[in-house]
Design an enzyme around this catalytic site. Structure first.
Site, PDB file in Angstrom:
ATOM      1  CD  GLN A 128      -2.849   0.966   2.448  1.00  0.00           C
ATOM      2  OE1 GLN A 128      -2.494   1.261   3.583  1.00  0.00           O
ATOM      3  NE2 GLN A 128      -4.056   0.505   2.182  1.00  0.00           N
ATOM      4  CB  SER A 131       1.842   6.674   4.839  1.00  0.00           C
ATOM      5  OG  SER A 131       0.685   6.257   5.485  1.00  0.00           O
ATOM      6  CB  SER A 163       3.259  -3.589   5.466  1.00  0.00           C
ATOM      7  OG  SER A 163       3.084  -2.749   6.578  1.00  0.00           O
ATOM      8  CD  GLU A 249      -9.624  -2.670   5.747  1.00  0.00           C
ATOM      9  OE1 GLU A 249      -9.028  -2.971   6.779  1.00  0.00           O
ATOM     10  OE2 GLU A 249      -9.118  -2.614   4.634  1.00  0.00           O
TER      11      GLU A 249
END
Lengths: 387, 361
Positions: A128, A131, A163, A249
């Site tokens: 992802q 950020s 991550s 989610e």
């Protein structure tokens, strides 16, 4: 108010339990946390087993290749897999819980056909790219730019806290496609791209956390060329695309971890009984109090899932309330673990000590406690906007 | 699984709220409170109950909510009772609501007051006789309406609204029974109650006249849960009071609700209230002792701490008799001492952690 499961749901639970009991003993030993290729192989192997048994993308819609399960079934799945000690979703987290559902909801038929099946099979891993170092909790303040040249975006900038970046094949990347000015507020000039991690100009540098391990990475993007066909949703509409899937989610994102908290708490109590700490009424009462907290987290989850079920997946106010409570309880749980351990709480290799270190991120990641309180105050309680 | 309220349950809650607003509005609460406030120093135990309101509650089925329709009850269950008590707690309705409701449920046993309790014609207060002997340990110190005395004495419990009551529901270790209030009153000593709307008497532990065999555990569990439901109502109400005040009060040229420090106080209050709600509702469904312990623990905390934070949001005004905040705090303190204290709940939950076979989540 009904907490019981239907016959179908109980049937689903029993079949899942039987399957887990049969396959879990056949799994290879878990890899060392520092062995990234090993972790990827392990997590993807587990995903493949789920896929072959018909459990891949349980909560995804059937037209996206999923099983179209109800939120309650999804809850049962997460509860039972955690109780049985099955592997966590791991490296496939972003693909299965975020990028995949985003592509399923907002992507074209061609995009769905290209990206969804490999996610469900565990063939491709996603990370992802949201950020950025300068943006922090203000996600929309991102600066990574994508300049259009014909049918290609030329992307430059950097991402942080990514991550699984070392082992990912794809990155769901938020980029700025319009400059911020009076006509285009910062939320409006963002687009959502699928970035191949092996593209020229992509550099991954692992970031060492306070736990001493490299759990995530910085990603540097130097004039990386991404086809316009890799954009999901309209240009400059990436913020909405992201918010839609971020919210879906929230009901079930932490189900496994709530079950895990309760399991840790039970073993804390057993250990305290063995090492004599149980005789300390202050500690004993503290563990009792944590049992109430775990129970509440579980009930809040059931409430959120029920709400999602009634509204057809559109989440309500529960997400921020749950996140605030959960991040706090998790830290209190591992602080209590340190008290049970006594001097062993200084052994950095102890499972509860690594848990204690990682729990420190929970009040920061995915919107800090302070940002969540702002959300609750302004969006739920309707207090006037602060500054 | 559908944890949310059914349409009927939502309607019940709305109906209760409407009744409270009509029959026990803020002016009525202030009338009770101010009467006591004016009498401070006169050694009275507090105001008498409004019997006509009590009968009206009886008429709408508040006390007979869980009695079968065949005997004139409403035929609903514990989840519905919890919703009704939440609304009573929200309105700070005074009186031994819980014990009168429980007494109504004992009608099948031929206890003479039960029928009158169901109709709201009798006021039944409560006394937990185990509070007189047990102050520590796993089952804990639970005064009926009260804990042990301020001196730490273990031989007396506090009973609410004794002077207004017709009967006292006495809970022993295992058995329950009813005694006429006039028998208990002569040996009881009035206490100047911290909560002006909840008069208290100190009563020596009383275990005689226990007739209902083996029902005490269930009654104690239900009493703790219905008390927690009232705490929940109060906790949710103080969030509203704080938010309303923060949206009106101007300081430094702006509404104080724009200040992040105030916003974060309010947000934490909502989290406490919603967390308490989730376990209180769940305990109403499962009736599991562990769930009830979690409910009392988190609801007591939500009510007490929300009232304190609400007082803080009100600033100096919050420290005055005129603001209602102190009434929520004082009642929350009273309720927190009733039936299952925090220490007892925590010990109960801790014991269950190491009990194999106890349901965990």
């Amino acid at each position: 108010m009904d907490l019981s499961c239907t016959e179908d749901e109980e049937d689903f639970r029993h079949r899942l339990r039987a399957w887990l009991a049969a396959v879990l003993p056949t799994l290879p030993p878990r890899p060392d946390p520092a062995d990234w290729p090993g972790r990827r192989a392990y997590d993807c192997g587990w995903q493949r087993m789920l896929h072959d048994a018909g459990y891949a993308g349980l909560h995804w819609p059937e037209e996206a290749g999923g099983q179209g399960a109800t939120p309650t079934q999804h809850l049962i799945f997460l509860e039972e897999t955690e109780r049985a000690g099955a592997p966590y979703v791991g490296a496939n987290f972003v693909g299965l819980l975020h990028a995949g559902p985003t592509i399923a909801a907002e992507g074209t038929a061609a995009q769905r056909a290209r990206w969804l099946p490999p996610i469900l099979r565990g063939d491709e891993v996603w990370c992802q790219g949201f950020s950025e170092p300068e943006a922090g909790s203000d996600l929309a303040a991102l600066r990574t730019r994508a300049v259009r040249e014909g049918d290609t975006y030329v992307v430059s900038g950097s991402k942080i806290w990514t991550s699984h970046a070392e082992v990912a094949d794809w990155c769901e990347l938020l980029v700025r496609t319009a400059p911020v000015n009076q006509d285009t507020p910062k939320h409006r000039g963002i687009s959502w791209l699928a970035l191949p991690m092996d593209a020229p100009g992509v550099t991954v540098r692992p970031l060492r956390t306070l736990a001493g391990t490299a759990e995530f990475a910085e990603v540097f993007l130097d004039e990386v060329r991404v086809p316009v066909s890799h954009r999901v949703g309209a240009e400059n509409d990436g913020w909405r695309v992201t918010m839609v899937t971020l919210s879906f989610e929230r009901g079930t994102a932490f189900v496994g971890e709530v079950v895990a908290c309760r399991r840790v708490l039970e073993s804390l109590a057993r250990t305290a009984k063995t090492n004599g700490r149980w005789d300390d009424p202050v500690l004993r009462r503290r563990l009792g109090r944590l049992a109430a907290d775990c129970a509440a987290l579980w009930r809040l989850t059931q409430w959120n899932v029920s709400e999602a079920q009634r509204t057809g997946g559109v989440p309500g106010v529960g997400g921020s309330v749950f996140k605030l409570r959960f991040s706090q309880v998790r830290q209190e749980l591992y602080d209590a673990a340190a008290e049970v351990l006594g001097p062993d709480a200084l052994d950095a290799e102890h499972e509860w000590v690594t848990g204690r270190l990682s729990s420190l991120s929970y009040t920061i990641a995915a919107g800090t406690t302070q940002i969540q309180r702002n959300i609750v105050a302004e969006r739920i309680l309707g207090l006037p906007k602060g500054r | 699984m559908d944890f949310m309220l059914t349409e009927d349950q939502g309607a019940l809650r709305t109906g209760m709220r409407t009744l409270m607003e009509r029959r026990f509005p803020r002016a009525a609460l202030r009338a009770v409170v101010d009467a006591v406030g004016d009498a401070v120093g006169e050694g009275t135990a507090g105001g008498a109950l409004d019997r006509s309101l009590w009968r009206e509650l009886g008429a709408v089925g508040f006390f007979a909510l869980r009695l079968p329709q065949a005997v004139g009850g409403v035929g609903l269950g514990l989840p519905e009772a919890v919703l009704a008590f939440e609304e009573a707690g929200r309105a700070l309705l005074p009186g031994p609501l819980v014990t009168t409701h429980l007494a109504a449920g004992l009608s099948a046993t031929g206890l003479s007051v039960a029928g009158a309790a169901a109709e709201g014609k009798a006021v039944v207060t409560g006394l937990d006789a185990t509070g007189a002997t047990a102050t520590t340990g796993a089952t804990g110190a639970t005064g009926a309406t009260g804990a042990t005395g301020a001196t730490g004495a273990t031989d007396a419990v506090l009973v609410e609204h004794l002077a207004s009551a017709d009967a006292v529901l006495v809970l022993g270790e295992e058995d329950a029974g009813m005694r006429p209030a006039e028998e208990v009153l002569p040996s009881a000593a009035a206490v100047r109650s911290v909560d002006p709307a909840t008069p208290l008497h100190r009563v020596r532990g009383e275990t005689r006249a226990l007739r209902q065999r083996g029902t005490a555990a269930r009654l104690r569990r239900e009493a703790a849960l219905l008390t927690a439901a009232q705490q929940l109502g109060s906790a949710a109400r103080t969030v509203e009071l704080a938010v309303a005040h923060a949206g009106e009060r101007v300081q430094f040229g702006r509404m104080i609700g724009t200040f992040q420090a105030v916003q974060h106080l309010c947000a934490s209050m909502l989290v406490r209230a919603e967390t308490a709600r989730s376990v209180v509702y769940a305990a109403a469904i499962t009736e599991d002792p562990g769930d009830v312990a979690a409910a009392t623990l988190l609801a007591d905390e939500a009510a007490v701490r929300n009232a304190r934070d609400c007082l803080q949001v009100h600033g100096g005004m919050g420290f005055t008799w005129e603001a209602d905040v102190h009434l929520h705090l004082k009642r929350a303190w009273v309720r927190a001492e009733q039936w299952q204290t925090a220490a007892a709940a925590e010990e109960e939950l801790a014991a269950r952690l190491v009990l194999t076979g106890a349901p965990c989540l």
